[in-house]
Design a protein around this motif. Sequence first.
Motif, PDB file in Angstrom:
ATOM      1  N   SER A 177       0.852  -1.331   0.044  1.00  0.00           N
ATOM      2  CA  SER A 177      -0.104   0.046   0.037  1.00  0.00           C
ATOM      3  C   SER A 177       0.982   1.158   0.086  1.00  0.00           C
ATOM      4  N   PRO A 178       0.557   2.305  -0.783  1.00  0.00           N
ATOM      5  CA  PRO A 178       1.351   3.633  -0.832  1.00  0.00           C
ATOM      6  C   PRO A 178       1.385   4.443   0.397  1.00  0.00           C
ATOM      7  N   LEU A 179       2.521   4.993   0.647  1.00  0.00           N
ATOM      8  CA  LEU A 179       2.611   6.039   1.704  1.00  0.00           C
ATOM      9  C   LEU A 179       2.491   7.296   0.954  1.00  0.00           C
ATOM     10  N   SER A 180       2.559   8.574   1.828  1.00  0.00           N
ATOM     11  CA  SER A 180       2.401   9.990   1.491  1.00  0.00           C
ATOM     12  C   SER A 180       3.647  10.146   0.576  1.00  0.00           C
ATOM     13  N   ASN A 181       4.711   9.685   0.966  1.00  0.00           N
ATOM     14  CA  ASN A 181       5.843  10.061  -0.076  1.00  0.00           C
ATOM     15  C   ASN A 181       6.234   9.171  -1.021  1.00  0.00           C
ATOM     16  N   GLY A 182       5.185   8.294  -1.473  1.00  0.00           N
ATOM     17  CA  GLY A 182       5.348   7.729  -2.640  1.00  0.00           C
ATOM     18  C   GLY A 182       5.923   6.402  -2.649  1.00  0.00           C
ATOM     19  N   THR A 183       6.366   5.948  -1.532  1.00  0.00           N
ATOM     20  CA  THR A 183       6.814   4.550  -1.345  1.00  0.00           C
ATOM     21  C   THR A 183       5.918   3.458  -1.037  1.00  0.00           C
ATOM     22  N   ARG A 184       6.272   2.285  -1.600  1.00  0.00           N
ATOM     23  CA  ARG A 184       5.305   1.043  -1.289  1.00  0.00           C
ATOM     24  C   ARG A 184       5.927   0.040  -0.287  1.00  0.00           C
ATOM     25  N   TYR A 243      10.477   4.927   5.209  1.00  0.00           N
ATOM     26  CA  TYR A 243       9.324   4.237   5.782  1.00  0.00           C
ATOM     27  C   TYR A 243       9.121   4.895   7.469  1.00  0.00           C
ATOM     28  N   ILE A 245       8.015   7.968   9.012  1.00  0.00           N
ATOM     29  CA  ILE A 245       7.458   9.200   8.640  1.00  0.00           C
ATOM     30  C   ILE A 245       6.616   9.779   9.783  1.00  0.00           C
ATOM     31  N   GLU A 248       2.426   9.606  10.421  1.00  0.00           N
ATOM     32  CA  GLU A 248       1.979   8.565   9.545  1.00  0.00           C
ATOM     33  C   GLU A 248       2.312   7.111   9.904  1.00  0.00           C
ATOM     34  N   THR A 249       3.495   6.862  10.380  1.00  0.00           N
ATOM     35  CA  THR A 249       3.835   5.525  10.643  1.00  0.00           C
ATOM     36  C   THR A 249       4.422   5.562  11.907  1.00  0.00           C
TER      37      THR A 249
END
Length: 400
Positions: A177-184, A243, A245, A248-249
């Motif tokens: 699933s994607p995060l706000s910075n575009g990483t998966r 990862y 953030i 967010e995480t």
Amino acid sequence: MREILADVLPPDSALPILLIVALFAVLAVLIAFFAVFRGSRQREEMTQRSMDAEARLAQLVRMQGEMHGRVAAMAETITSRQSELNHSVNQRLDGISHRLGSTITEQTKSTHENLRKLQERLAVIDAAQNNIQTLAKDVVGLQAILSNKQTRGAFGQGRMETIVADGLPHGAYSFQSPLSNGTRPDCVIRMPNGAPPLVIDAKFPLEAWTAFREAASPEARRAGGQQFKRDMEVHIKDVSEKYLIAGETQDTVLLFVPSESIFAELHEHFDAVVQKAHRARVVIVSPSLLLLSIQVIQAVLRDQRMREQAHLIQGEVGLLMEDLGRLDDRTRKLQSHFIAAERDVEQILTSIEKLTRRGSRITSLELEAPAAAEPSTDAPPQKSVESRTGLLRLRVVDEE
């Protein structure tokens, strides 16, 4: 003689010549007597020696006869002993032959049984060898899979997804699933109470690790270890930058290692890498540690669901207490009925005991009736048995 003496003695000697001649004659006679005595002595000794020799010869002849008798007796004894020995040896040989025959038979049976068991075990070994060959093919296929970086990443991803899917309910996690910075990230686990999700990364630099493990010389092993350390540090840095953030995480990322042996050797030989990962808030976990973490998260989720359903649980508990109160009232009423019934039963038993005692009294009165048939003139007239029985019946009715 005279001339000799004259030559020897001086002319003015006082001894007469005749005396000297007589002395010489006596000396000669003595010498002759000694010679004759010595000869007779020698003859006596020779005679004694011959007699001793004859006695010894006779003794030898007697001893030889005794020796012949002893030799004959010994020969007979030896012959009898030899026959007994031959008989005993024959018996022992027969026994040994029988035992050897039975032993050989038993050994033959045991050998056949062992051969049969050996054949069964060889069959099992053949089956195991076939399984080993199949496993070797699978291992070769796994090695071919792990030799490719993409397929190796898919293998680690598959193991991680299996552990997470088996431990958590559906909807509590998501993959890629994607995060706000575009990483998966490989896996995101949703935490309870609105907390940020937990991120899990399943990538691992296996090329440098394989070079480190398969190094033949100390120099190659040292070089492989340095390369693995650099790759691991770069990967830890990338994971922490991608990862972690804020808001967010979670402030910790799990780095999944798909092998327990790699995890153990990593902590044994590369403790500096592990410490650097902890400082970067990246926790390296093996399959067992990931499973343990998933179980802890599952317990936290279960506790959250229980807290969310606390009001329903309290309502059900209230209904349960009401049912329990009604059950207590009904039980107490039933107990009062039991007590009343017990009292009634006690009263019935008391009446039965009274009736039994009065029946025994009536029986005793009936037995004494003939003695009371003739009344005494001094005493007042007695009532009849029928009147007494009627009175007893009236008393029983009144008491009841």
